[in-house]
Each structure stands twice: as structure tokens, then as C-alpha cells.
Write a protein that holds these residues in place. Structure first.
Motif, PDB file in Angstrom:
ATOM      1  N   LEU A  15       7.346  -2.997  11.986  1.00 14.73           N
ATOM      2  CA  LEU A  15       7.465  -4.123  11.079  1.00 14.73           C
ATOM      3  C   LEU A  15       8.923  -4.454  10.826  1.00 14.73           C
ATOM      4  N   VAL A  16       9.717  -3.412  10.880  1.00 13.97           N
ATOM      5  CA  VAL A  16      11.101  -3.620  10.513  1.00 13.97           C
ATOM      6  C   VAL A  16      11.989  -3.703  11.736  1.00 13.97           C
ATOM      7  N   ALA A  17      11.325  -3.972  12.851  1.00 10.43           N
ATOM      8  CA  ALA A  17      12.047  -3.970  14.112  1.00 10.43           C
ATOM      9  C   ALA A  17      13.290  -4.832  14.082  1.00 10.43           C
ATOM     10  N   VAL A  18      13.126  -5.969  13.481  1.00 14.22           N
ATOM     11  CA  VAL A  18      14.179  -6.968  13.561  1.00 14.22           C
ATOM     12  C   VAL A  18      15.498  -6.502  13.001  1.00 14.22           C
ATOM     13  N   ILE A  19      15.424  -5.483  12.169  1.00 15.08           N
ATOM     14  CA  ILE A  19      16.641  -4.985  11.563  1.00 15.08           C
ATOM     15  C   ILE A  19      17.741  -4.790  12.561  1.00 15.08           C
ATOM     16  N   LEU A  20      17.360  -4.197  13.674  1.00 13.65           N
ATOM     17  CA  LEU A  20      18.398  -3.807  14.601  1.00 13.65           C
ATOM     18  C   LEU A  20      19.161  -4.999  15.113  1.00 13.65           C
ATOM     19  N   LEU A 509      12.186   3.832   2.440  1.00 13.60           N
ATOM     20  CA  LEU A 509      13.025   4.968   2.837  1.00 13.60           C
ATOM     21  C   LEU A 509      13.650   4.738   4.207  1.00 13.60           C
ATOM     22  N   HIS A 510      12.860   4.146   5.094  1.00 17.82           N
ATOM     23  CA  HIS A 510      13.336   3.867   6.452  1.00 17.82           C
ATOM     24  C   HIS A 510      14.628   3.037   6.410  1.00 17.82           C
ATOM     25  N   GLU A 511      14.580   1.946   5.679  1.00 18.08           N
ATOM     26  CA  GLU A 511      15.758   1.070   5.616  1.00 18.08           C
ATOM     27  C   GLU A 511      16.933   1.789   4.971  1.00 18.08           C
ATOM     28  N   GLY A 513      17.542   4.840   5.276  1.00 16.92           N
ATOM     29  CA  GLY A 513      18.084   5.702   6.329  1.00 16.92           C
ATOM     30  C   GLY A 513      19.146   4.969   7.130  1.00 16.92           C
ATOM     31  N   HIS A 514      18.893   3.692   7.436  1.00 16.72           N
ATOM     32  CA  HIS A 514      19.916   2.886   8.122  1.00 16.72           C
ATOM     33  C   HIS A 514      21.160   2.783   7.241  1.00 16.72           C
ATOM     34  N   ALA A 515      20.954   2.537   5.948  1.00 15.37           N
ATOM     35  CA  ALA A 515      22.095   2.387   5.034  1.00 15.37           C
ATOM     36  C   ALA A 515      22.912   3.683   4.989  1.00 15.37           C
ATOM     37  N   THR A 536      19.234   4.397  17.380  1.00 18.31           N
ATOM     38  CA  THR A 536      19.525   4.006  15.994  1.00 18.31           C
ATOM     39  C   THR A 536      18.293   3.948  15.105  1.00 18.31           C
ATOM     40  N   GLU A 537      17.093   4.030  15.671  1.00 19.45           N
ATOM     41  CA  GLU A 537      15.921   4.130  14.797  1.00 19.45           C
ATOM     42  C   GLU A 537      15.677   5.573  14.379  1.00 19.45           C
ATOM     43  N   PHE A 538      16.341   6.505  15.024  1.00 23.70           N
ATOM     44  CA  PHE A 538      16.148   7.905  14.636  1.00 23.70           C
ATOM     45  C   PHE A 538      16.581   8.139  13.191  1.00 23.70           C
ATOM     46  N   GLN A 539      17.789   7.696  12.843  1.00 24.20           N
ATOM     47  CA  GLN A 539      18.340   7.976  11.518  1.00 24.20           C
ATOM     48  C   GLN A 539      17.453   7.389  10.411  1.00 24.20           C
ATOM     49  N   SER A 540      16.834   6.250  10.697  1.00 21.58           N
ATOM     50  CA  SER A 540      15.975   5.640   9.687  1.00 21.58           C
ATOM     51  C   SER A 540      14.607   6.313   9.655  1.00 21.58           C
ATOM     52  N   GLN A 541      14.063   6.584  10.834  1.00 21.51           N
ATOM     53  CA  GLN A 541      12.736   7.208  10.879  1.00 21.51           C
ATOM     54  C   GLN A 541      12.767   8.596  10.250  1.00 21.51           C
TER      55      GLN A 541
HETATM   56 ZN    ZN Z   1      14.704   0.579  11.513  1.00 18.27          ZN
END
Ligand code: ZN
Length: 721
Positions: A15-20, A509-511, A513-515, A536-541
Motif C-alpha cells: 500500500l505504501v509502495a509509492v513512498i520510495l 510504524l513502517h513509515e 522506519g523510513h524516517a 530500502t524497504e528493509f529498514q521500514s519493514q
Molecule cells: Zn516503505
């Protein structure tokens, strides 16, 4: 608790794919030379002033400024590049790489505002400007990426560095910059460069058309219900869809918009089977209706142009070109992972369908499970097998408390402290945006600011994402970080608690993690903040895993009325249901990830996109009871830009690391709050950004490569031998 347990929520992550796409902007330059001193009246170009080493003037944004600001920003950046190439001295790290890292500051600032307009406060007027500027920005990018004099200088620095190595991080910066240029056509001859730039310009328009077609189909297909067709729907959903109908001039009716946030709950709860079919059909036909908004032709053109472009560089296919500097390195490596999980996923679908069919039979529903039945009967299975009531869980998930939980986790793992800035001291683009100062808990040293834009509103795009307004670097004086998280929660009435679902809490929490990835950066050069798409999805996941730790549960998951901690039995139920419906979630994701890769490995010369999708799914033995999470004609990750083209697999790639890392915490002496392991994680997996090869960094953290076993256990799939 000693073991994390909750649903990996690949769903959520998607759902939050677009973040990247947004995060990727962080790879752009962070600072630059001084501006022309003449006529700088455009506020969007101006240096950031005020507290905290300067902050964006979000309170002074005016739409009429954006176009001239972008144009001037681009012109200034080109001037800076000219100054680098005109330098009579032999190319050095300092006069070429450092100078390039410094360039583009004004344009970078303008693009932060542009990003806010595009994601947080969009309007038809802005979209018109965007449509006009997209090809211009593409041309500008080509001018830099194909600048021969600039590339020649970079190449000299790079070649010299192979003979006389620089410091590790400098060496890596040179290598990344050199490879970035080489990958984007800098070495082509003049004739090929012209074609290369023309292809990119044409693609930028096709990407915009692709997105707009999806938007059109989301806006143009609405299913209206009468009062007697509301069976199964919750009170809050009924309220919401009544208002949408009224806003559309259909007072007294109920409107189901053609978007995921309405499709999914409607299909889960509505008792009206024929309407479920209709809503399902509208949603999964977006961009595929054979009318002026049909995307099949656009996709064929995009695939051909991408193939032609990488052929100019000597690559067989787009996937080979794209993956060379990813963690996976080759499409074959990525496919190997997807193929390894696929049989278990479709095997589980079979079991899930059997469970659902049994329930349908036992309740006398004379049906065979179809795709528009999956969510509906899965929900019935969930109730029967796990007796888990998501509304009950919600009572313990208050957004304010969860925000405190984020700060607690950041304090425990990252030694960060978050404190609200004085109201009004930092400009925001909307009154609901709140700002916190981030400091080091021990030294009190300032790290940056965290902006949170929590609520949905017209003009804000859906989903949740993270981005930075300023990234960390030290090569030109230490820069503090301005990071932001963005969500789409429905704003509660004043004084009321905002209760959210478990999935939404996980995303929150996921987002974050990116922060935290932004805030913990210790890199010297901006280029080293750049993410590796399948990493880069590792740190958020991984941060999602802290939601279900004892310390978070006991302190922050408290009832919104009584203040009591969530009951142990309810937590046990959540835990037990963690692998529920993983057949569905994994299969719908994998089908899209495999399609993305196969489309880009195939020869697109005479491609019939529709037939290609059908045949590929048939070869895969795709279960007929569900569809791809994103069907090709509306696969925005892949065709509304290049951010996720042949990169959709990256979510699972990163999740292999996530699951494996989580198991390390599960067995650590201090569990998820083990100080030693946490500091290793920050040191190797967060702080270095891309200054270290991610595979090496992971080995330093774990003592070995990640294994696929943990992700299989997570999803309740058998672990392969
Ligand atoms: Zn993400």
C-alpha cells in the motif's frame, strides 16, 4: 515478548509502495553554490531561513511561483555544471565529485515544494503545470546525465581511484556516480544520445498518460447502492458512502468509489454478491476498458521504448540493465526467490479456498468461490477459526498513543528523543501538520525535525509515505535532517480519540522506519543517502515488528476509554491469526512481481499486453479464485514512472532480510530490546545508507547471509530443504 508474531503485511507494505518514489528524490543533491544575486524574489528558490538551521517556507507557497522557480532552478544547476566542466585544472575528487555533490541546491529546494504540491496539496491547476513540466524536467535530466565533458571528468576521477584508492566512502561515492552516468547513456555517441534523450522525453509523457487514465477510471466508475443494498456494511462505512453520494449529487444513495480503500472493505463485508462482482470488475478493469482511457497501448509503447533505450547501451533487456546495481544483481536471482515461494503460496490458496467453500456450503450458499467472493468468505473463515474481531482490536489502537510508541521505540533502539516544537515556530503547509524536534537522548545533540501530516483531505494522494526535505551529510558542514511521514487517517471530531486498524498501525510504524533511516544517516556525501530499491524497504519493514513487542503492548496499546492494556487473550488471537490468508496475500503479490519481471525480459516487438498477461498467468497455474494485486493495465508502480519497474520483487527481497533479522532479535538475550543487537542494526543497516554494499552490511550484522527460511516460517509456509 520473546517472539514477534504479526502478519508480515506484505499487503501493507505494498500500500505504501509509492513512498520510495518520494524517497528516491533524496538521492538528489542536497546543497549547492550561492544563487545569482539578481531578482531572487521567488520564495521557492530562496535559501531556507529561520530556526533549526533553516526550514522550508511552507507557509509562503504560491502556485504561480512554481513554474518560474523550476525553470530558474534548472538553469542555475546547468550553470553550476558548466562551471565544473570549464575548470582548467585536471579533474580531482574535490573539483569534480565534491563540486557536483554541492550543485543543484536551489533546484532541490524548489523540488521539495513541488513534491508537497504533487502529494499533499494537489489541485487541477497544479496537475496542469505538472503535465507541462514533466517533459521539461526530463530534458533537463538528460542534459546533465549526457553531458560528455562532465562525464569525462568523472571518468578520470573514477579511473584514477582504481589505481590510487580514495577513502572508502569517497571511493563508493565516485563509483556510484560513475555507474549512474554510465547506466544513463553518458558514454553513448552523439547520435545515440539524441535518440536516448528523445526516448526519455516520450516516456515521461506516456507515464503521465498512464497515471491519468487510471485516475479517470477511478473517478468515472462509481457503484451506487440503494438503502436495501447495505447488508454487511459497518455504520462508519455507510456514513462515509452516504456522504460521498450526496457530494456527487445523489442524496439518499450510497456511493462505492472505484478505489482500493472502498473496494476492499466492500468486498470483505457486503452480502450483495452481484454488487461485489460489479465493484470487483470495475476495480480490476481500470485502464483495461477498451476506451480512450485504455492503457494496453501505452504499456506496449513503454516496453518497446525501454527496450530500445537499454539496447543503445548494449543490454539485452530492461531487467538486466535495471538490476545490475541492486542487491539482487540479476533478474535471474530475483526470479529465483519469487519462484521458490510461489508453489507454497498457491498451495496455500487451495487450502484457503477449500475452507471458504466449506463455510459457503454449510451456510447453504449455493456458490463456487469466485474472485469477488474471496475476501468475503475469508472473513468468515477468520471469524470461525480465530474468533478475532478487528473492531475489538481497534479500541486499543489510538493514533496518539501509537505516536508515543514510535518515540519510545526510537528511544530504545536509536537513542533518539522526540519533543514537539513550539506551536507556530516551524512553518507547515497545512494546519494539521505537526512538527517534533529529534535529538540524541544522551548528548542532547540536535539531529533534525520530524513532520507528521496524518489526515486525509482532498488533493492529498492516498496511502502513506515518507520523505525528506533535507538529508544528512557532513562533507560541507553538518546538515540536520528534515524528515516527514504522511498518512490518510480520517480526522476525528475535536477531543475524540482516533482509533485505527492493526494494519494501519503496522503501516504507521513502517513509515516511521523510513524516517528513522533518514535520521540515523551518518554519511558524508548526499549521493550515499541514495537507497537501493530492493533494500530500502528493509529498514521500514523491520520496524513494523516492534508493534507486537510486550513493551509497546503494555504501555501503548491501551483501551481508549478504560486505559487498560490490551488483554492477553486478544493478543494471543492476533498472534494465532498471523499467518491467516497468506495464500491470498502472497499469491496476489507474487503474480504482480513475476509479471513485472517477465514483461521486461520478453521481446516487446509485437507484444499483445492483454494476451501476455493471460498466457503468463496460465503458465504459472495462477489459481482462478484470485487476481494479480495490480493487473498490468493499472500497474502504476511499473508504468507511471520507472521507480518500481522490474523492482516490485524488491518488497519480498527486503522481507527475506526483515524476517531473518527479526529472528535474530527473537533469540537475542534482550529480545527485541537487546541493546547490543540494536546498536549493531543501527550501525550496519541504518546509518551507512548506501556507503557500504548492502549484502556486506547485512553480513556484518548477522554474521552470515540472510536465508529464505524465516520468511517461509513467517507466512506459515513449509521451509524448503
Ligand atoms: Zn516503505
Amino acid at each position: 515478548m520473546s517472539k514477534y508474531f504479526l502478519n508480515r503485511t506484505i499487503r501493507i507494505s505494498l500500500l505504501v509502495a509509492v513512498i520510495l518514489l518520494v524517497i528516491s528524490c533524496d538521492q538528489n543533491k542536497d546543497k549547492g553554490i550561492a544563487m545569482d544575486d539578481s531578482e531572487n524574489t521567488n520564495v521557492l528558490l530562496e535559501e531556507w531561513t529561520g530556526p533549526y538551521s533553516g526550514v522550508p517556507a511552507f507557509d509562503k507557497m504560491k502556485l504561480e511561483d512554481i513554474k518560474p522557480a523550476l525553470e530558474k532552478g534548472m538553469a542555475l544547476n546547468l550553470k553550476e555544471i558548466d562551471a565544473i566542466t570549464a575548470n582548467p585544472d585536471a579533474p580531482t575528487f574535490e573539483n569534480t565529485i565534491v563540486a557536483k555533490e554541492k550543485s543543484g541546491e536551489a533546484l532541490y529546494r524548489v523540488r521539495r515544494y513541488y513534491g508537497i504540491w504533487s502529494s499533499n496539496v494537489s489541485s487541477p491547476e497544479f496537475r496542469k503545470i505538472q503535465g507541462e513540466m514533466a517533459p521539461k524536467l526530463s530534458e533537463f535530466n538528460s542534459k546533465i546525465s549526457q553531458n560528455k565533458e562532465l562525464f569525462d571528468r568523472i571518468k578520470v576521477v573514477y579511473d584514477n581511484s582504481l589505481k590510487n584508492p580514495l577513502e572508502d566512502d569517497q571511493q563508493r561515492a565516485v563509483q556510484l556516480i560513475y555507474e549512474g552516468f554510465a547506466m544513463n547513456g553518458a558514454e553513448l555517441d552523439a547520435e545515440k544520445k539524441v535518440r536516448y534523450a528523445a526516448i526519455n522525453k516520450e516516456l515521461s509523457t506516456l507515464y503521465t498518460n498512464f497515471s491519468n487514465n487510471i485516475l479517470a477510471d477511478e473517478e468515472n466508475y462509481v457503484v451506487y447502492l440503494n438503502e436495501d443494498q447495505l447488508g454487511g456494511l459497518s455504520e462508519s462505512m455507510i456514513k462515509s458512502i452516504a456522504k460521498i453520494a450526496a457530494d456527487k449529487g445523489q442524496e439518499g444513495k450510497f456511493a462505492i468509489p472505484n478505489t482500493r480503500s472502498y473496494m476492499s472493505p466492500f468486498l470483505t463485508y457486503s452480502t450483495e454478491r452481484s454488487l461485489r462482482e460489479k465493484v470487483w470488475n470495475n476495480y480490476y478493469s481500470r485502464g483495461d476498458n477498451g476506451d480512450e482511457y485504455d492503457n494496453n497501448e501505452n504499456i506496449a509503447k513503454i516496453l518497446k521504448l525501454r527496450k530500445e533505450r537499454v539496447a543503445l547501451l548494449g543490454y539485452d533487456n530492461y531487467a538486466d540493465w535495471r538490476l545490475q546495481n541492486r542487491m539482487a544483481k540479476t533478474p535471474e536471482n530475483a526470479m529465483q526467490l519469487l519462484n521458490a515461494v510461489w508453489p507454497a503460496a498457491i498451495g496455500r490458496v487451495k487450502e484457503e479456498v477449500a475452507d471458504m467453500q466449506a463455510i459457503a456450503n454449510s451456510t447453504g450458499d449455493k456458490i463456487t468461490i469466485e474472485p469477488w467472493d474471496y475476501r468475503y468468505y475469508a472473513e468468515k473463515v477468520r471469524k470461525q477459526k480465530y474468533d478475532l474481531d478487528s473492531d475489538e482490536v481497534k479500541q486499543y489502537l489510538q493514533l496518539d498513543k501509537l505516536t508515543e510508541a514510535l518515540f519510545f521505540v526510537a528511544g530504545e533502539l536509536f537513542n533518539n528523543n522526540f519533543a514537539p516544537v513550539p506551536e507556530g515556530s516551524v512553518p507547515v503547509f497545512q494546519e494539521d501538520v505537526k512538527v517534533w524536534e529529534v535529538t540524541d537522548k544522551t548528548s542532547g545533540e540536535h539531529i533534525g525535525l520530524w513532520y507528521l501530516d496524518p489526515f486525509a483531505r482532498p488533493g492529498k494522494r492516498s496511502g502513506a509515505w515518507a520523505t525528506t526535505y533535507r538529508g544528512h551529510s557532513t562533507f560541507d558542514g553538518k546538515k540536520n535532517v528534515l524528515g516527514s511521514n504522511n498518512s490518510n487517517f480520517v480526522k476525528p471530531a475535536p477531543g475524540e480519540a482516533l482509533l485505527i486498524s492493526w494494519d494501519d498501525a503496522t503501516t504507521f510504524l513502517h513509515e516511521f522506519g523510513h524516517a528513522l533511516h533518514f535520521f540515523s544517516s551518518e554519511v558524508r556525501y548526499p549521493t550515499l543517502n541514495g537507497g537501493v530499491r530492493d533494500y530500502t524497504e528493509f529498514q521500514s519493514q523491520v520496524l513494523e515488528r516492534w508493534l507486537s513487542t510486550d513493551k509497546v503492548i503494555n504501555q501503548f496499546l491501551v483501551h481508549y476509554k478504560t486505559g487498560e492494556a490490551i488483554p492477553k487473550e486478544l493478543v494471543a488471537k492476533i498472534k494465532k491469526s498471523s499467518t491467516f490468508n497468506q495464500g491470498f496475500a502472497t499469491t496476489e503479490y507474487l503474480a504482480s512481481a513475476i509479471m513485472d519481471m517477465k514483461l521486461h525480459m520478453a521481446d516487446p516487438t509485437n507484444i499483445d499486453v492483454d494476451a501476455f498477461e493471460r498466457e503468463t498467468l496460465a503458465e504459472l497455474n495462477m489459481p482462478k479464485e484470485l487476481v494479480m494485486r495490480h493487473r498490468t493495465p493499472h500497474f502504476g508502480h511499473v508504468f507511471s514512472g520507472e521507480g518500481y519497474a522490474t523492482a516490485y520483487y524488491g518488497y519480498m527481497w527486503a522481507d527475506v532480510l526483515t524476517a531473518d533479522a527479526a529472528e535474530a532479535f527473537a533469540v537475542a538475550p534482550g529480545g527485541f530490546y537487546d541493546k547490543e543487537l540494536a546498536s549493531k542494526m543501527v550501525k550496519y543497516l541504518f546509518a551507512p545508507g548506501n556507503s557500504m554494499d548492502p549484502a556486506d552490511a547485512y553480513r556484518k550484522f548477522r554474521g552470515r547471509d540472510a536465508k529464505i527460511d524465516a520468511i517461509m516460517r513467517d507466512r506459515g509456509f513449509p521451509v524448503p530443504d
